[in-house]
Design an enzyme around this catalytic site. Structure first.
Site, PDB file in Angstrom:
ATOM      1  N   SER A   6      29.866  23.736  17.140  1.00 30.58           N
ATOM      2  CA  SER A   6      28.501  23.665  16.621  1.00 30.58           C
ATOM      3  C   SER A   6      27.505  24.310  17.575  1.00 30.58           C
ATOM      4  CB  SER A   6      28.087  22.213  16.395  1.00 30.58           C
ATOM      5  OG  SER A   6      29.076  21.542  15.664  1.00 30.58           O
TER       6      SER A   6
HETATM    7  N1  SAH Z   1      32.487  18.629  16.810  1.00 33.58           N
HETATM    8  C1  SAH Z   1      33.024  19.976  16.813  1.00 33.58           C
HETATM    9  C2  SAH Z   1      32.515  20.855  15.711  1.00 33.58           C
HETATM   10  C3  SAH Z   1      32.927  20.494  14.394  1.00 33.58           C
HETATM   11  S1  SAH Z   1      33.981  21.589  13.522  1.00 33.58           S
HETATM   12  C4  SAH Z   1      32.735  20.686  18.094  1.00 33.58           C
HETATM   13  O1  SAH Z   1      31.912  20.219  18.886  1.00 33.58           O
HETATM   14  O2  SAH Z   1      33.343  21.734  18.281  1.00 33.58           O
HETATM   15  C5  SAH Z   1      34.486  20.332  12.386  1.00 33.58           C
HETATM   16  C6  SAH Z   1      35.868  19.842  12.643  1.00 33.58           C
HETATM   17  O3  SAH Z   1      36.093  18.764  11.730  1.00 33.58           O
HETATM   18  C7  SAH Z   1      36.932  20.883  12.345  1.00 33.58           C
HETATM   19  O4  SAH Z   1      37.758  21.043  13.463  1.00 33.58           O
HETATM   20  C8  SAH Z   1      37.702  20.303  11.162  1.00 33.58           C
HETATM   21  O5  SAH Z   1      39.081  20.578  11.193  1.00 33.58           O
HETATM   22  C9  SAH Z   1      37.446  18.815  11.342  1.00 33.58           C
HETATM   23  N2  SAH Z   1      37.616  18.005  10.133  1.00 33.58           N
HETATM   24  C10 SAH Z   1      37.242  18.289   8.853  1.00 33.58           C
HETATM   25  N3  SAH Z   1      37.581  17.279   8.014  1.00 33.58           N
HETATM   26  C11 SAH Z   1      38.180  16.331   8.786  1.00 33.58           C
HETATM   27  C12 SAH Z   1      38.774  15.067   8.513  1.00 33.58           C
HETATM   28  N4  SAH Z   1      38.820  14.566   7.281  1.00 33.58           N
HETATM   29  N5  SAH Z   1      39.312  14.376   9.538  1.00 33.58           N
HETATM   30  C13 SAH Z   1      39.299  14.860  10.806  1.00 33.58           C
HETATM   31  N6  SAH Z   1      38.753  16.062  11.128  1.00 33.58           N
HETATM   32  C14 SAH Z   1      38.203  16.792  10.140  1.00 33.58           C
END
Ligand code: SAH
Length: 208
Positions: free
Chosen positions: A59
């Site tokens: 992000s």
């Molecule tokens: N917090 C992260 C950015 C978010 S990217 C950072 O600082 O880099 C969002 C992430 O959420 C992705 O890696 C995606 O695979 C994950 N994601 C999406 N749906 C999810 C779920 N149901 N359970 C766990 N992770 C999930």
């Protein structure tokens, strides 16, 4: 060189309205470049989201700072994060809370983030490879919950994880938009407040 850029970024975040100095210090303490693939590292301290592989992104620093500020984390708090991704948001939270439980549904990203947490000696992070929508039942209750993938709503399952007066911060999908919503649990209900429009990857079901 990175240090100069880092200080500039922190100032930019302050100018954009992030005023909590604990949050700004946490961002200053965590080396964002460690969470970014080598070919993008020279952009680590630009205020932009960057690709981390698997079609996912780390992000934008402003969004990390804003969501962290809205979460009102205290140093005795137990926090749940759904969507570890690169691990950057989680690492920032680890400087503010007692313990962070983080869940990622993509194995490769889960494995990578665990290695970085170890390298940086962030020993108060516990990671799990799973569908975060199932929560972390053994660890209920949580003081705070953060979603870092855009979701339709807060399910009963996740609601059951948050303490009375606890806060959930989440990008919620509304028509063609995504909005950061801050929820507070009061008398068994969630009271919501809307903040910035954002652009997150979607919360997906199952593991990958
Ligand atoms: N917090 C992260 C950015 C978010 S990217 C950072 O600082 O880099 C969002 C992430 O959420 C992705 O890696 C995606 O695979 C994950 N994601 C999406 N749906 C999810 C779920 N149901 N359970 C766990 N992770 C999930």
């Amino acid at each position: 060189m990175l240090d100069v850029r880092k200080i500039r970024l922190i100032l930019e975040l302050r100018e954009s309205g992030i005023s909590n100095s604990n949050v700004l210090s946490a961002l200053e303490l965590i080396p964002r470049e460690k969470f970014i693939p080598e070919n993008y590292r020279n952009q680590a301290y630009e205020n932009i989201a960057l690709p981390i592989g698997e079609n996912q992104t780390i992000s934008q620093p402003y969004v990390v700072a804003k969501m962290t500020e809205l979460l009102e984390v205290e140093n005795n708090h137990k926090v749940l994060e759904i969507g570890t991704g690169s691990g950057y948001q989680c690492a920032v939270l680890s400087k503010l809370a007692r313990r962070i439980y983080t869940i990622e549904r993509i194995k490769n990203l889960h494995d990578k983030s665990c290695k970085i947490f170890e390298q940086l000696n962030l020993t108060n992070i516990v990671s799990k490879y799973e569908d975060g929508n199932n929560g972390w039942v053994e660890q209920i209750p949580f003081d705070r919950i953060i979603f870092t993938a855009a979701t339709e709503n807060i399910t009963e399952k996740i609601f059951s994880h948050i303490k009375e007066n606890g806060i959930i911060v989440c990008p919620i999908i509304r028509d063609n938009r995504q909005v950061i919503i801050k929820y507070k649990r009061k008398n068994n209900k969630l009271i919501s407040q809307e903040f910035d429009d954002v652009l997150f990857v979607p919360n997906l079901k199952g593991i990958n």
